[in-house]
Design a protein around this motif. Structure first.
Motif, PDB file in Angstrom:
ATOM      1  N   VAL A 174       3.616   4.287   5.804  1.00  0.00           N
ATOM      2  CA  VAL A 174       4.139   3.191   6.635  1.00  0.00           C
ATOM      3  C   VAL A 174       3.888   3.489   8.109  1.00  0.00           C
ATOM      4  CG1 VAL A 174       6.276   2.093   7.429  1.00  0.00           C
ATOM      5  CG2 VAL A 174       5.825   2.300   5.013  1.00  0.00           C
ATOM      6  N   VAL A 175       4.105   4.726   8.520  1.00  0.00           N
ATOM      7  CA  VAL A 175       3.872   5.101   9.923  1.00  0.00           C
ATOM      8  C   VAL A 175       2.394   4.954  10.282  1.00  0.00           C
ATOM      9  CG1 VAL A 175       3.882   7.059  11.527  1.00  0.00           C
ATOM     10  CG2 VAL A 175       5.879   6.580  10.123  1.00  0.00           C
ATOM     11  N   VAL A 176       1.504   5.393   9.397  1.00  0.00           N
ATOM     12  CA  VAL A 176       0.063   5.261   9.660  1.00  0.00           C
ATOM     13  C   VAL A 176      -0.342   3.796   9.740  1.00  0.00           C
ATOM     14  CG1 VAL A 176      -2.228   5.665   8.678  1.00  0.00           C
ATOM     15  CG2 VAL A 176      -0.560   7.513   8.745  1.00  0.00           C
ATOM     16  N   CYS A 177       0.150   2.980   8.815  1.00  0.00           N
ATOM     17  CA  CYS A 177      -0.181   1.546   8.840  1.00  0.00           C
ATOM     18  C   CYS A 177       0.349   0.876  10.099  1.00  0.00           C
ATOM     19  CB  CYS A 177       0.377   0.853   7.602  1.00  0.00           C
ATOM     20  SG  CYS A 177      -0.473   1.262   6.085  1.00  0.00           S
ATOM     21  N   ALA A 178       1.565   1.200  10.508  1.00  0.00           N
ATOM     22  CA  ALA A 178       2.144   0.609  11.718  1.00  0.00           C
ATOM     23  C   ALA A 178       1.359   1.022  12.953  1.00  0.00           C
ATOM     24  CB  ALA A 178       3.606   1.014  11.854  1.00  0.00           C
ATOM     25  N   THR A 179       0.941   2.280  12.997  1.00  0.00           N
ATOM     26  CA  THR A 179       0.136   2.747  14.131  1.00  0.00           C
ATOM     27  C   THR A 179      -1.193   2.017  14.194  1.00  0.00           C
ATOM     28  OG1 THR A 179       1.172   4.916  13.940  1.00  0.00           O
ATOM     29  CG2 THR A 179      -0.867   4.783  15.224  1.00  0.00           C
ATOM     30  N   GLY A 201       9.073   9.738  -1.331  1.00  0.00           N
ATOM     31  CA  GLY A 201       9.645   9.352  -0.033  1.00  0.00           C
ATOM     32  C   GLY A 201       8.777   9.777   1.129  1.00  0.00           C
ATOM     33  N   ILE A 202       8.268  10.983   1.080  1.00  0.00           N
ATOM     34  CA  ILE A 202       7.389  11.473   2.150  1.00  0.00           C
ATOM     35  C   ILE A 202       6.110  10.653   2.202  1.00  0.00           C
ATOM     36  CG2 ILE A 202       5.960  13.431   2.878  1.00  0.00           C
ATOM     37  CD1 ILE A 202       8.219  15.260   1.832  1.00  0.00           C
ATOM     38  N   ALA A 203       5.513  10.367   1.059  1.00  0.00           N
ATOM     39  CA  ALA A 203       4.276   9.580   1.026  1.00  0.00           C
ATOM     40  C   ALA A 203       4.525   8.173   1.535  1.00  0.00           C
ATOM     41  CB  ALA A 203       3.713   9.540  -0.397  1.00  0.00           C
ATOM     42  N   PHE A 204       5.660   7.566   1.150  1.00  0.00           N
ATOM     43  CA  PHE A 204       5.966   6.206   1.601  1.00  0.00           C
ATOM     44  C   PHE A 204       6.145   6.152   3.118  1.00  0.00           C
ATOM     45  CE2 PHE A 204       8.930   2.768   2.584  1.00  0.00           C
ATOM     46  CZ  PHE A 204       8.268   1.692   2.023  1.00  0.00           C
ATOM     47  N   ILE A 205       6.952   7.052   3.658  1.00  0.00           N
ATOM     48  CA  ILE A 205       7.213   7.045   5.111  1.00  0.00           C
ATOM     49  C   ILE A 205       5.944   7.348   5.886  1.00  0.00           C
ATOM     50  CG2 ILE A 205       8.447   8.257   6.949  1.00  0.00           C
ATOM     51  CD1 ILE A 205      10.784   8.527   4.961  1.00  0.00           C
ATOM     52  N   ALA A 206       5.169   8.328   5.445  1.00  0.00           N
ATOM     53  CA  ALA A 206       3.938   8.677   6.161  1.00  0.00           C
ATOM     54  C   ALA A 206       2.946   7.522   6.145  1.00  0.00           C
ATOM     55  CB  ALA A 206       3.308   9.924   5.559  1.00  0.00           C
ATOM     56  N   ALA A 248       3.369   5.841  -2.853  1.00  0.00           N
ATOM     57  CA  ALA A 248       4.593   6.557  -3.215  1.00  0.00           C
ATOM     58  C   ALA A 248       4.694   6.731  -4.729  1.00  0.00           C
ATOM     59  CB  ALA A 248       5.809   5.803  -2.686  1.00  0.00           C
ATOM     60  N   VAL A 249       4.353   5.695  -5.500  1.00  0.00           N
ATOM     61  CA  VAL A 249       4.400   5.794  -6.966  1.00  0.00           C
ATOM     62  C   VAL A 249       3.387   6.827  -7.457  1.00  0.00           C
ATOM     63  CG1 VAL A 249       3.905   4.532  -9.098  1.00  0.00           C
ATOM     64  CG2 VAL A 249       5.307   3.472  -7.321  1.00  0.00           C
ATOM     65  N   VAL A 250       2.195   6.813  -6.892  1.00  0.00           N
ATOM     66  CA  VAL A 250       1.171   7.789  -7.283  1.00  0.00           C
ATOM     67  C   VAL A 250       1.643   9.205  -6.972  1.00  0.00           C
ATOM     68  CG1 VAL A 250      -1.161   8.614  -6.764  1.00  0.00           C
ATOM     69  CG2 VAL A 250      -0.751   6.175  -7.118  1.00  0.00           C
ATOM     70  N   ALA A 251       2.235   9.400  -5.781  1.00  0.00           N
ATOM     71  CA  ALA A 251       2.735  10.727  -5.407  1.00  0.00           C
ATOM     72  C   ALA A 251       3.867  11.149  -6.345  1.00  0.00           C
ATOM     73  CB  ALA A 251       3.218  10.718  -3.961  1.00  0.00           C
ATOM     74  N   PHE A 252       4.750  10.212  -6.705  1.00  0.00           N
ATOM     75  CA  PHE A 252       5.851  10.526  -7.621  1.00  0.00           C
ATOM     76  C   PHE A 252       5.332  11.012  -8.971  1.00  0.00           C
ATOM     77  CE2 PHE A 252       8.620   9.102 -11.091  1.00  0.00           C
ATOM     78  CZ  PHE A 252       9.772   9.822 -10.793  1.00  0.00           C
ATOM     79  N   VAL A 253       4.377  10.282  -9.520  1.00  0.00           N
ATOM     80  CA  VAL A 253       3.855  10.635 -10.845  1.00  0.00           C
ATOM     81  C   VAL A 253       3.148  11.985 -10.806  1.00  0.00           C
ATOM     82  CG1 VAL A 253       2.167   9.977 -12.611  1.00  0.00           C
ATOM     83  CG2 VAL A 253       3.698   8.256 -11.628  1.00  0.00           C
ATOM     84  N   ILE A 254       2.289  12.166  -9.815  1.00  0.00           N
ATOM     85  CA  ILE A 254       1.510  13.417  -9.747  1.00  0.00           C
ATOM     86  C   ILE A 254       2.415  14.620  -9.550  1.00  0.00           C
ATOM     87  CG2 ILE A 254      -0.166  14.672  -8.350  1.00  0.00           C
ATOM     88  CD1 ILE A 254      -1.673  12.058  -7.972  1.00  0.00           C
ATOM     89  N   ILE A 279       0.842  -1.209   0.000  1.00  0.00           N
ATOM     90  CA  ILE A 279       0.000   0.000   0.000  1.00  0.00           C
ATOM     91  C   ILE A 279       0.870   1.250   0.000  1.00  0.00           C
ATOM     92  CG2 ILE A 279      -1.628   1.351   1.378  1.00  0.00           C
ATOM     93  CD1 ILE A 279      -2.845  -1.323   2.274  1.00  0.00           C
ATOM     94  N   SER A 280       1.918   1.249   0.827  1.00  0.00           N
ATOM     95  CA  SER A 280       2.814   2.402   0.901  1.00  0.00           C
ATOM     96  C   SER A 280       3.558   2.614  -0.408  1.00  0.00           C
ATOM     97  CB  SER A 280       3.813   2.219   2.046  1.00  0.00           C
ATOM     98  OG  SER A 280       3.139   2.130   3.269  1.00  0.00           O
ATOM     99  N   ALA A 281       3.996   1.530  -1.031  1.00  0.00           N
ATOM    100  CA  ALA A 281       4.712   1.651  -2.308  1.00  0.00           C
ATOM    101  C   ALA A 281       3.797   2.204  -3.395  1.00  0.00           C
ATOM    102  CB  ALA A 281       5.271   0.292  -2.720  1.00  0.00           C
ATOM    103  N   VAL A 282       2.556   1.741  -3.444  1.00  0.00           N
ATOM    104  CA  VAL A 282       1.603   2.246  -4.449  1.00  0.00           C
ATOM    105  C   VAL A 282       1.345   3.736  -4.226  1.00  0.00           C
ATOM    106  CG1 VAL A 282      -0.804   2.089  -5.215  1.00  0.00           C
ATOM    107  CG2 VAL A 282       0.544   0.007  -4.892  1.00  0.00           C
TER     108      VAL A 282
END
Length: 141
Positions: free
Chosen positions: A62-67, A55-60, A26-32, A21-24
């Motif tokens: 991942v943090v939300v999913c872990a929480t 990178g920001i979208a991926f880290i954010a 991140a890819v969407v954020a990169f393209v946009i 989910i985080s990788a997807v």
């Protein structure tokens, strides 16, 4: 979100789902961001800004999913037992109820009202009834 499996008596959490989910995201954020920062699809893409946003979208994410995975984890069964702070309120209530019933049974066997004096009022009675001999509705005392 993440599936749990039993492994040697311990629970393990599958982290593939949140990473995908985080990788997807991140890819969407990169393209946009790459396309929007370049001013449209006619100009060259701004890869640097796209990577930063990815990178920001991926880290954010991942943090939300872990929480969310931590919040979903149930407490161990032994935490609801014991003494002090960890003592179960249902157990305390059952113990107090059994103690009260035992006291009532003991008082009924003795034939009295227990430790209460004979002239002490029952629950709901007035201590000093001031209306003896007066008619209802009269205000004279």
């Amino acid at each position: 979100m993440a599936q749990r499996t039993e492994h040697n008596g311990r629970r393990t959490t599958d982290i593939k789902g949140p990473l995908v989910i985080s990788a997807v995201l991140a890819v969407v954020a990169f393209v946009i961001v790459s396309v929007a920062a370049a001013g449209g699809s006619d100009n060259a893409a701004r890869v640097g800004l796209g990577l930063i946003a990815a990178g920001i979208a991926f880290i954010a994410s991942v943090v939300v999913c872990a929480t969310l995975m931590l919040l979903e984890k149930p407490n161990a069964e032994e935490l609801g037992q014991g003494t002090g702070v960890n003592r179960s309120s249902a157990k305390i209530f059952a113990e107090n109820k059994a103690r009260r019933e035992a006291e009532r049974a003991r008082a009924a066997e003795q034939g009295g009202t227990g430790s209460r004096a004979a002239d002490e009022p029952e629950f709901g009675q007035r201590v000093h009834p001031d209306t003896k001999g007066e008619e209802p509705g009269s205000s004279a005392r």
